[in-house]
Design a protein around this motif. Structure first.
Motif, mmCIF file in Angstrom:
data_model
loop_
_atom_site.group_PDB
_atom_site.id
_atom_site.type_symbol
_atom_site.label_atom_id
_atom_site.label_comp_id
_atom_site.label_asym_id
_atom_site.label_seq_id
_atom_site.Cartn_x
_atom_site.Cartn_y
_atom_site.Cartn_z
ATOM 1 N N GLY A 5 13.818 -12.638 -5.248
ATOM 2 C CA GLY A 5 14.349 -12.370 -3.699
ATOM 3 C C GLY A 5 13.771 -12.501 -2.688
ATOM 4 O O GLY A 5 14.169 -13.131 -1.764
ATOM 5 N N GLU A 6 12.862 -12.622 -2.899
ATOM 6 C CA GLU A 6 11.454 -13.316 -1.519
ATOM 7 C C GLU A 6 12.328 -12.085 -0.266
ATOM 8 O O GLU A 6 12.030 -12.868 0.647
ATOM 9 C CB GLU A 6 12.105 -14.445 -1.297
ATOM 10 N N LEU A 7 12.153 -11.197 -1.154
ATOM 11 C CA LEU A 7 12.707 -10.614 0.787
ATOM 12 C C LEU A 7 11.500 -9.871 1.307
ATOM 13 O O LEU A 7 12.281 -9.457 2.510
ATOM 14 C CB LEU A 7 13.075 -8.976 0.134
ATOM 15 N N ALA A 8 10.491 -9.851 0.720
ATOM 16 C CA ALA A 8 9.646 -9.166 1.667
ATOM 17 C C ALA A 8 8.003 -10.349 0.846
ATOM 18 O O ALA A 8 7.740 -11.031 0.607
ATOM 19 C CB ALA A 8 8.891 -7.578 1.551
ATOM 20 N N ASP A 9 7.124 -10.109 2.147
ATOM 21 C CA ASP A 9 5.639 -10.655 1.973
ATOM 22 C C ASP A 9 4.215 -10.216 1.798
ATOM 23 O O ASP A 9 3.841 -10.209 0.976
ATOM 24 C CB ASP A 9 4.951 -11.653 3.937
ATOM 25 N N VAL A 10 4.641 -8.487 1.401
ATOM 26 C CA VAL A 10 4.150 -7.788 1.134
ATOM 27 C C VAL A 10 4.740 -6.406 1.016
ATOM 28 O O VAL A 10 5.198 -5.890 1.345
ATOM 29 C CB VAL A 10 2.586 -6.807 2.801
ATOM 30 N N VAL A 11 3.758 -5.321 -0.344
ATOM 31 C CA VAL A 11 4.474 -4.443 -0.684
ATOM 32 C C VAL A 11 3.042 -3.781 -0.803
ATOM 33 O O VAL A 11 2.047 -3.868 -0.821
ATOM 34 C CB VAL A 11 4.156 -4.971 -2.463
ATOM 35 N N ASN A 12 3.771 -2.270 -0.041
ATOM 36 C CA ASN A 12 2.996 -0.997 0.660
ATOM 37 C C ASN A 12 2.557 -0.649 -0.773
ATOM 38 O O ASN A 12 3.844 0.152 -1.277
ATOM 39 C CB ASN A 12 3.392 0.224 1.429
ATOM 40 N N ILE A 13 1.226 -0.189 -1.663
ATOM 41 C CA ILE A 13 1.094 0.846 -2.771
ATOM 42 C C ILE A 13 1.093 2.474 -2.046
ATOM 43 O O ILE A 13 0.174 2.181 -1.163
ATOM 44 C CB ILE A 13 -0.260 0.375 -3.650
ATOM 45 N N LYS A 14 1.979 2.965 -2.367
ATOM 46 C CA LYS A 14 1.274 4.163 -2.111
ATOM 47 C C LYS A 14 1.554 5.415 -3.513
ATOM 48 O O LYS A 14 1.686 5.213 -4.479
ATOM 49 C CB LYS A 14 2.340 5.456 -1.192
ATOM 50 N N LEU A 15 0.377 6.153 -3.947
ATOM 51 C CA LEU A 15 0.462 6.568 -5.450
ATOM 52 C C LEU A 15 1.056 7.777 -5.426
ATOM 53 O O LEU A 15 1.469 7.861 -5.927
ATOM 54 C CB LEU A 15 -1.267 7.502 -4.843
ATOM 55 N N ALA A 16 1.642 7.982 -4.546
ATOM 56 C CA ALA A 16 2.521 9.376 -4.423
ATOM 57 C C ALA A 16 3.827 9.244 -4.338
ATOM 58 O O ALA A 16 4.394 9.777 -4.906
ATOM 59 C CB ALA A 16 2.466 10.321 -2.862
ATOM 60 N N LYS A 17 4.082 7.320 -4.553
ATOM 61 C CA LYS A 17 5.212 6.951 -4.318
ATOM 62 C C LYS A 17 5.587 6.171 -5.960
ATOM 63 O O LYS A 17 6.647 7.210 -6.515
ATOM 64 C CB LYS A 17 5.674 5.599 -3.672
ATOM 65 N N VAL A 18 4.787 6.415 -6.670
ATOM 66 C CA VAL A 18 4.350 5.924 -8.263
ATOM 67 C C VAL A 18 3.437 6.591 -8.791
ATOM 68 O O VAL A 18 3.663 5.508 -10.538
ATOM 69 C CB VAL A 18 4.339 4.221 -8.043
ATOM 70 N N GLY A 19 2.334 6.679 -8.464
ATOM 71 C CA GLY A 19 1.625 7.341 -9.738
ATOM 72 C C GLY A 19 0.462 6.043 -9.603
ATOM 73 O O GLY A 19 0.201 4.899 -9.021
ATOM 74 N N VAL A 20 -0.381 7.212 -10.307
ATOM 75 C CA VAL A 20 -1.719 5.652 -10.367
ATOM 76 C C VAL A 20 -1.539 4.694 -11.554
ATOM 77 O O VAL A 20 -1.593 3.637 -10.974
ATOM 78 C CB VAL A 20 -3.256 6.539 -10.945
ATOM 79 N N LEU A 21 -0.982 4.745 -12.327
ATOM 80 C CA LEU A 21 -0.537 4.228 -13.081
ATOM 81 C C LEU A 21 0.331 3.093 -13.400
ATOM 82 O O LEU A 21 0.385 1.482 -13.813
ATOM 83 C CB LEU A 21 -0.215 4.506 -14.968
ATOM 84 N N GLY A 22 1.490 4.212 -12.410
ATOM 85 C CA GLY A 22 2.553 2.678 -11.808
ATOM 86 C C GLY A 22 2.064 2.023 -10.180
ATOM 87 O O GLY A 22 2.308 0.957 -10.824
ATOM 88 N N ALA A 23 0.799 1.988 -10.010
ATOM 89 C CA ALA A 23 0.256 1.776 -9.118
ATOM 90 C C ALA A 23 -0.090 0.222 -9.618
ATOM 91 O O ALA A 23 0.156 -1.066 -9.116
ATOM 92 C CB ALA A 23 -0.579 2.318 -7.908
ATOM 93 N N LEU A 24 -1.131 0.489 -9.961
ATOM 94 C CA LEU A 24 -2.009 -0.755 -11.206
ATOM 95 C C LEU A 24 -0.627 -1.638 -11.784
ATOM 96 O O LEU A 24 -1.181 -2.374 -11.174
ATOM 97 C CB LEU A 24 -2.873 0.033 -12.256
ATOM 98 N N GLU A 25 0.362 -1.126 -11.850
ATOM 99 C CA GLU A 25 0.979 -1.829 -12.967
ATOM 100 C C GLU A 25 1.978 -2.806 -11.615
ATOM 101 O O GLU A 25 2.283 -3.770 -11.228
ATOM 102 C CB GLU A 25 2.180 -0.719 -13.624
ATOM 103 N N ILE A 26 1.836 -2.030 -10.163
ATOM 104 C CA ILE A 26 2.962 -2.722 -9.480
ATOM 105 C C ILE A 26 1.811 -4.007 -9.082
ATOM 106 O O ILE A 26 2.219 -5.470 -8.586
ATOM 107 C CB ILE A 26 3.498 -1.888 -8.471
ATOM 108 N N ILE A 27 0.570 -3.688 -8.432
ATOM 109 C CA ILE A 27 -0.304 -4.007 -8.522
ATOM 110 C C ILE A 27 -0.314 -5.473 -8.901
ATOM 111 O O ILE A 27 -0.624 -6.798 -8.227
ATOM 112 C CB ILE A 27 -1.785 -3.679 -8.132
ATOM 113 N N ASP A 28 -0.712 -5.153 -10.198
ATOM 114 C CA ASP A 28 -0.596 -7.085 -11.071
ATOM 115 C C ASP A 28 0.912 -7.636 -10.586
ATOM 116 O O ASP A 28 -0.243 -8.299 -10.899
ATOM 117 C CB ASP A 28 -0.995 -6.250 -12.072
ATOM 118 N N LEU A 29 1.460 -7.078 -10.924
ATOM 119 C CA LEU A 29 3.045 -7.769 -10.205
ATOM 120 C C LEU A 29 2.950 -8.952 -9.090
ATOM 121 O O LEU A 29 3.317 -10.434 -8.862
ATOM 122 C CB LEU A 29 3.963 -6.877 -10.564
#
Length: 460
Positions: free
Chosen positions: A333-357
């Motif tokens: 939806g092009e809803l934001a320009d930046v994503v804030n990664i927090k390990l406590a929101k998604v875990g370590v593996l989840g963070a790495l997956e989101i970073i790649d996307l």
């Protein structure tokens, strides 16, 4: 040397695999094939197999190879409350925190290496409170003790199965940190190298919570003297008061860069008004973080498009990006320009997956935290330094604590953090000084506490 460590653990690594994992520079090579992990045999009632999403970027090749090849045997695992007072109350639009009430996790492998993790608790942001986090961490520790000789990837897959989704993300992150830290120590590699080796330093902003204009000005002046060039200002409770605080900070620290963080506090029209008022003052923030409620997707998109097109200001999604599906929605939806990664929101593996996307989709990245000690902040800092892909660094919360229970770890000088070549994230607790909880997850709890001190000192 890594090759020497591989020889010391012949049942864990082959020299060829270790050579593939790390070059002399610490940088990675081409990405491996996608990995499919089997559940460990310690849970006979679980599914026959499960997929663990592993990032595909080449920068994580060392870490991904570690997931495949490092064999985990847990000797002891336990958790305790990690309570630390703050210098002053930490107030944001949705909550107020008077002290840190997190959960510390200690995992010792049978090879003697000890890993440390932290599950941060922030009311109304993390799904867990401290009692819930303690109980779920205890379950995870008991499961780890019962598991057989299996790969790190399989163990982390089982942790994801036991602590799924956003509901238990903070605890999952703490357990993942401790396991990865122990594995990195076993091969003698610092985490910043394991995650890619792009750098061993980061520079963070520092946060000013919701306070009076006079208090904000005093903090801004202090942080200016300490060398902080970017101030993150908590806003969103009162529009008029927010503007007055911004004026006071601008007077006290005229050259600083601003990040505004509303923590969901504004309606879309209020967020737009803040930007207009700042423009009249001649102030353009470098980032506007989570201006509207996490579920107001239309409002998030509206503020993002206005901020970017009218003033060139990027908008970050924080509370709105709680999982991979949320980030996909933001991208589509092009809803934001930046994503804030927090390990406590998604875990370590989840963070790495989101970073790649996010990287593949052209989004900029920010890394932040809840309110953690240097255990969790150090791990996140290693990740950010090693990957080298974060435009915004917000890892300042240890500077807001009145005590520091964490020993060793990164070297901090004002806004700059430097990560050493100590294995893992390099920090630890004096475990005997951390109060015992009522429910302790350790099958050998009857052993003298002095043994723990000897064990920790032996490792460092």
């Amino acid at each position: 040397m890594v090759m020497d460590m591989a020889a010391a653990f012949p049942t864990t690594f082959s020299q060829n695999k270790t050579h593939q994992m790390f070059s002399q520079s610490g940088l990675s090579f081409s990405p491996p094939k996608p990995i499919k992990f089997q559940l460990p045999i310690c849970n006979p009632h679980a599914r026959n197999s499960m997929q663990v999403q592993v990032p595909s970027s080449a920068t994580n090749f060392g870490f991904k190879n570690l997931l495949e090849t490092f064999m985990v045997e847990v000797y002891k695992a336990e958790n305790r409350p990690l309570d630390v007072p703050l210098i002053s109350p930490f107030t944001i639009a949705t909550s107020r925190l008077d002290k840190v009430e997190n959960v510390a996790i200690r995992i010792e492998l049978k090879n003697g290496c000890v890993g440390w993790g932290e599950a941060p608790i922030l009311p109304f942001v993390t799904a867990e409170d401290q009692p819930t986090a303690m109980a779920k961490a205890k379950e995870a520790c008991e499961m780890l003790k019962s598991c057989s000789f299996i790969t790190l990837g399989a163990v982390l897959g089982e942790i994801c199965h036991l602590l799924p989704g956003h509901q238990f993300a903070s605890v999952r992150a703490g357990v993942e940190m401790a396991l990865i830290d122990a594995a990195a120590k076993s091969i003698g590699v610092p985490l910043w190298r394991l995650f890619g080796g792009a750098s061993n330093t980061i520079t963070t902003d520092i946060t000013i919570p919701i306070v009076s204009p006079a208090e904000a000005a005093a903090l801004a002046s202090k942080y200016r003297e300490q060398g902080f060039e970017t101030l993150k200002l908590k806003v969103g409770k009162n529009l008029k008061a927010d503007i007055e605080v911004l004026k006071a900070i601008r007077t006290a620290h005229p050259d600083c860069s601003f990040i505004l963080d509303a923590n969901e506090g504004y309606r879309p029209e209020e967020a737009i008004e803040v930007l207009e008022k700042l423009h009249e003052m001649g102030v353009t923030p470098v980032l506007f973080e989570q201006p509207v409620h996490r579920d107001d997707w239309e409002g998030l998109g509206r503020v993002s498009h206005f901020a970017k097109s009218k003033y060139g200001v990027s908008v970050a999604a924080d509370e709105s990006s709680r999982n991979l599906a949320d980030v996909k929605k933001i991208v589509q939806g092009e809803l934001a320009d930046v994503v804030n990664i927090k390990l406590a929101k998604v875990g370590v593996l989840g963070a790495l997956e989101i970073i790649d996307l996010a990287r593949a989709s052209g989004l900029d990245l920010m890394i932040g935290g809840m309110v953690e000690t240097r255990l969790a902040m150090g791990f996140a800092g290693h990740l950010a330094a090693g990957l080298g892909c974060f435009k915004f660094i917000d890892l300042d919360t240890p500077l807001l604590l009145s005590e520091d229970p964490v020993l060793e770890g990164y070297e901090g000088l004002g806004a700059a953090y430097k990560f050493t070549n100590a294995a893992g994230h390099g920090s630890y607790l004096h475990w005997e000084n951390v109060p015992w909880p009522l429910m302790v997850c350790c099958l050998e709890a009857y052993e003298p506490l002095n043994w723990w001190k000897h064990s920790v000192i032996k490792m460092f």
